[in-house]
Design a protein around this motif. Structure first.
Motif, PDB file in Angstrom:
ATOM      1  N   SER A  81       0.783  -1.175   0.018  1.00  0.00           N
ATOM      2  CA  SER A  81      -0.090  -0.029   0.083  1.00  0.00           C
ATOM      3  C   SER A  81       1.050   1.258  -0.058  1.00  0.00           C
ATOM      4  O   SER A  81       1.782   1.674   0.816  1.00  0.00           O
ATOM      5  CB  SER A  81      -0.816  -0.018   1.208  1.00  0.00           C
ATOM      6  OG  SER A  81      -1.297   1.208   1.404  1.00  0.00           O
ATOM      7  N   SER A  82       0.482   2.228  -0.934  1.00  0.00           N
ATOM      8  CA  SER A  82       1.400   3.262  -0.969  1.00  0.00           C
ATOM      9  C   SER A  82       0.811   4.355   0.056  1.00  0.00           C
ATOM     10  O   SER A  82       1.369   5.380   0.742  1.00  0.00           O
ATOM     11  CB  SER A  82       1.291   3.925  -2.367  1.00  0.00           C
ATOM     12  OG  SER A  82      -0.275   4.370  -2.658  1.00  0.00           O
ATOM     13  N   ASN A 168      -7.360  12.153  -8.377  1.00  0.00           N
ATOM     14  CA  ASN A 168      -8.432  11.874  -7.810  1.00  0.00           C
ATOM     15  C   ASN A 168      -9.143  12.930  -7.210  1.00  0.00           C
ATOM     16  O   ASN A 168      -8.497  13.407  -6.194  1.00  0.00           O
ATOM     17  CB  ASN A 168      -8.037  10.698  -6.407  1.00  0.00           C
ATOM     18  CG  ASN A 168      -9.106  10.055  -6.027  1.00  0.00           C
ATOM     19  OD1 ASN A 168     -10.398  10.574  -5.949  1.00  0.00           O
ATOM     20  ND2 ASN A 168      -8.919   9.004  -4.996  1.00  0.00           N
ATOM     21  N   ASP A 197       1.882  11.913  -4.856  1.00  0.00           N
ATOM     22  CA  ASP A 197       1.223  10.620  -5.030  1.00  0.00           C
ATOM     23  C   ASP A 197       0.932  10.389  -6.490  1.00  0.00           C
ATOM     24  O   ASP A 197      -0.239  10.625  -6.996  1.00  0.00           O
ATOM     25  CB  ASP A 197      -0.082  10.616  -4.062  1.00  0.00           C
ATOM     26  CG  ASP A 197      -0.675   9.358  -4.049  1.00  0.00           C
ATOM     27  OD1 ASP A 197      -0.370   8.434  -4.726  1.00  0.00           O
ATOM     28  OD2 ASP A 197      -1.754   9.453  -3.302  1.00  0.00           O
ATOM     29  N   TYR A 200      -1.597   7.116 -10.371  1.00  0.00           N
ATOM     30  CA  TYR A 200      -2.310   6.810 -11.442  1.00  0.00           C
ATOM     31  C   TYR A 200      -1.374   7.278 -12.639  1.00  0.00           C
ATOM     32  O   TYR A 200      -1.687   7.574 -13.747  1.00  0.00           O
ATOM     33  CB  TYR A 200      -3.852   7.720 -11.859  1.00  0.00           C
ATOM     34  CG  TYR A 200      -4.750   7.338 -10.540  1.00  0.00           C
ATOM     35  CD1 TYR A 200      -5.306   6.108 -10.478  1.00  0.00           C
ATOM     36  CD2 TYR A 200      -4.926   8.183  -9.678  1.00  0.00           C
ATOM     37  CE1 TYR A 200      -6.068   5.684  -9.755  1.00  0.00           C
ATOM     38  CE2 TYR A 200      -5.661   7.779  -8.614  1.00  0.00           C
ATOM     39  CZ  TYR A 200      -6.386   6.444  -8.446  1.00  0.00           C
ATOM     40  OH  TYR A 200      -7.024   6.123  -7.572  1.00  0.00           O
ATOM     41  N   SER A 233       1.970   2.716  -6.656  1.00  0.00           N
ATOM     42  CA  SER A 233       1.993   1.129  -6.237  1.00  0.00           C
ATOM     43  C   SER A 233       1.213   0.494  -7.278  1.00  0.00           C
ATOM     44  O   SER A 233       0.793   1.030  -8.602  1.00  0.00           O
ATOM     45  CB  SER A 233       1.083   1.029  -4.970  1.00  0.00           C
ATOM     46  OG  SER A 233      -0.260   0.995  -5.311  1.00  0.00           O
ATOM     47  N   SER A 235      -1.335  -1.331  -7.029  1.00  0.00           N
ATOM     48  CA  SER A 235      -2.656  -1.663  -6.374  1.00  0.00           C
ATOM     49  C   SER A 235      -3.741  -1.647  -7.680  1.00  0.00           C
ATOM     50  O   SER A 235      -4.586  -2.691  -7.565  1.00  0.00           O
ATOM     51  CB  SER A 235      -3.073  -0.646  -5.588  1.00  0.00           C
ATOM     52  OG  SER A 235      -2.781  -1.082  -4.281  1.00  0.00           O
ATOM     53  N   LYS A 236      -3.458  -0.949  -8.472  1.00  0.00           N
ATOM     54  CA  LYS A 236      -4.392  -1.091  -9.759  1.00  0.00           C
ATOM     55  C   LYS A 236      -3.786  -1.573 -10.920  1.00  0.00           C
ATOM     56  O   LYS A 236      -4.222  -1.252 -12.200  1.00  0.00           O
ATOM     57  CB  LYS A 236      -5.018   0.452  -9.938  1.00  0.00           C
ATOM     58  CG  LYS A 236      -6.066   0.752  -8.780  1.00  0.00           C
ATOM     59  CD  LYS A 236      -6.718   1.960  -8.896  1.00  0.00           C
ATOM     60  CE  LYS A 236      -7.617   2.397  -7.508  1.00  0.00           C
ATOM     61  NZ  LYS A 236      -6.915   3.043  -6.465  1.00  0.00           N
TER      62      LYS A 236
HETATM   63  C1  LIG Z   1      -4.564   9.387  -4.841  1.00  0.00           C
HETATM   64  C2  LIG Z   1      -4.428   7.848  -4.334  1.00  0.00           C
HETATM   65  N1  LIG Z   1      -3.550   7.636  -3.781  1.00  0.00           N
HETATM   66  C3  LIG Z   1      -3.360   6.185  -2.992  1.00  0.00           C
HETATM   67  C4  LIG Z   1      -4.488   5.294  -3.139  1.00  0.00           C
HETATM   68  C5  LIG Z   1      -4.221   4.052  -2.515  1.00  0.00           C
HETATM   69  O1  LIG Z   1      -3.205   3.366  -3.196  1.00  0.00           O
HETATM   70  P1  LIG Z   1      -2.736   2.030  -2.357  1.00  0.00           P
HETATM   71  O2  LIG Z   1      -3.748   0.788  -2.681  1.00  0.00           O
HETATM   72  O3  LIG Z   1      -1.330   1.952  -2.920  1.00  0.00           O
HETATM   73  O4  LIG Z   1      -2.381   2.256  -0.871  1.00  0.00           O
HETATM   74  C6  LIG Z   1      -5.631   5.575  -3.870  1.00  0.00           C
HETATM   75  C7  LIG Z   1      -6.420   4.725  -3.841  1.00  0.00           C
HETATM   76  O5  LIG Z   1      -7.641   4.839  -4.613  1.00  0.00           O
HETATM   77  C8  LIG Z   1      -5.467   7.063  -4.462  1.00  0.00           C
HETATM   78  O6  LIG Z   1      -6.674   7.052  -5.364  1.00  0.00           O
END
Ligand SMILES: Cc1ncc(COP(=O)(O)O)c(C=O)c1O
Length: 397
Positions: A81-82, A168, A197, A200, A233, A235-236
């Protein structure tokens, strides 16, 4: 088009609260698990299955260096997780300061928060009692006049949150000028940090990606690389929460961070890192995977856009983004967001609470609603959007 009561009577439920990958997207990375049993986990002198390598395995660090467009020596590859990395960076600054500065606790600490923004950034600030200053998010990025003014005048301004690419929830990609102005900041606080961050960074919906200037490199050219923490990360890209997150920062920042990290961790999940590095290979490999994600996501974003366009042509109280990447559509209905979210929820369609995209849940115009179209299938999404549209019409009557 059905009206609100007809939609409500259908007794359906759709969850649009968070930007999660859909099930078909999760299938894309399953070959990674299938290959996992046959991989060679010995990385040179180190064995990824054993203790060691606090900074992560070299292959994972190289992978992220390639994604970030930087040098492996500046990358630490950690766990899933970031968000937890960002939390930890702030927790460390609170307790220990940064690179010899005074600890942030017991002093006034402020963060600049471009808004609408990511609710969980704001939640971290709230948890640590950091005062949040909302900064207007414009079409090309945050209001840089305001950021420059506050950063250079106030020693208690210690950080700024940025989601520079496919932000986001607005979908904004920071323009070259905005990124250059970030590189030119002259903060009053020596321990001011830009939390870049880049969640994306590779998440384009179309073949034509919108380029983002490399802020780390710009800062490095000026000898100011200590000012940035860049985070991302998988994650997606692979599995949410079960991938690899990475941090790009200066050697001074890495040394400082590892001093604290080594107290709580011997090494990250390196077996997972080897699996990821083997599956994704490099930035080009990641881009190939992301095309598969885009093929699933794009029709959903296009359906949302078409339905909103049809419903609200000429309606001045409503506006919405048409993002080229990321996970969200940002929808604005002046003075009615809370009411609309409540109405939609009563009819079974759940959005993140109105206000969440602003510090302290305070949206001054009560306007912003974050639409996360990724999880529902096309039928569910059509129902959800009909419900949103019917709720907006009702609220605006
Ligand atoms: C801008 C942003 N940063 C971080 C995250 C979370 O990322 P991670 O799953 O790496 O913790 C999200 C998840 O929606 C996000 O939109």
């Amino acid at each position: 088009m059905k009206d609100y009561s007809e939609l409500k009577a259908m007794n359906k439920t759709v969850d649009m609260t968070r930007g999660r990958p859909a099930k078909e997207q999760l299938e894309i990375a399953m070959p990674m698990l299938e290959a996992a049993g046959k991989l060679d986990y010995r990385c040179g002198a180190q064995d990824a299955r054993n203790y060691g390598d606090l900074k992560g395995v070299p292959a994972a660090r190289r992978l992220f260096a390639d994604i970030f467009g930087g040098d492996e020596k500046n990358v630490v590859a950690l766990d899933g997780s970031s968000l937890s990395i960002m939390y930890e960076l702030i927790c460390c600054a609170m307790h220990f300061g940064i690179m010899g500065s005074k600890a942030w606790r017991d002093r006034e600490v402020k963060f600049l928060c471009p808004a609408p923004g990511y609710d969980r950034h704001f939640a971290i600030c709230e948890a640590f009692g950091i005062k949040m200053i909302p900064i207007k998010m414009l079409e090309c990025g945050p209001d840089m006049d305001e950021i420059e003014r506050l950063v250079s005048a106030d020693e208690s301004v210690k950080g700024v949150w940025c989601v520079p690419k496919y932000s986001n929830p607005t979908g904004v990609v920071f323009s070259d000028e905005v990124v250059e102005r970030f590189a030119a900041l002259t903060p009053k606080a020596e321990d001011f940090r830009i939390f870049w961050d880049n969640a994306y960074i590779v998440h384009a919906l179309y073949d034509e990606d919108i380029p983002l200037k490399n802020l780390y490199n710009l800062l490095e050219e000026r000898g100011k690389q200590d000012m940035i923490y860049e985070i991302a990360s998988t994650s997606k890209i692979t599995f949410a929460g079960s991938g690899v997150a990475a941090l790009r920062m200066s050697e001074g920042n890495i040394e400082d961070f590892l001093r604290h990290l080594k107290v709580r961790l011997i090494n990250p999940n390196k077996v997972n890192q080897v699996m990821h590095a083997n599956f994704l290979k490099d930035a080009a490999g990641v881009r190939e995977i992301m095309k598969k994600h885009a093929a699933i996501l794009r029709p959903k974003f296009e359906l949302v856009n078409e339905m909103l366009q049809d419903a609200f042509k000429g309606e001045e109280r409503v506006s919405f983004s048409k993002p080229k990447g990321g996970y969200f559509v940002s929808f604005n209905v002046q003075g009615k967001a809370k009411e609309v979210v409540q109405l939609a929820s009563r009819a079974g369609v759940h959005f993140t609470a109105a206000g969440s995209t602003y510090p302290y849940f305070f949206d001054p115009n009560d306007a912003n609603i974050r639409i996360a179209p990724s999880v529902p299938d096309m039928d569910e999404l059509e129902f959800a959007m009909q419900t949103l549209i019917a709720s907006v019409r009702m609220a605006l009557k």
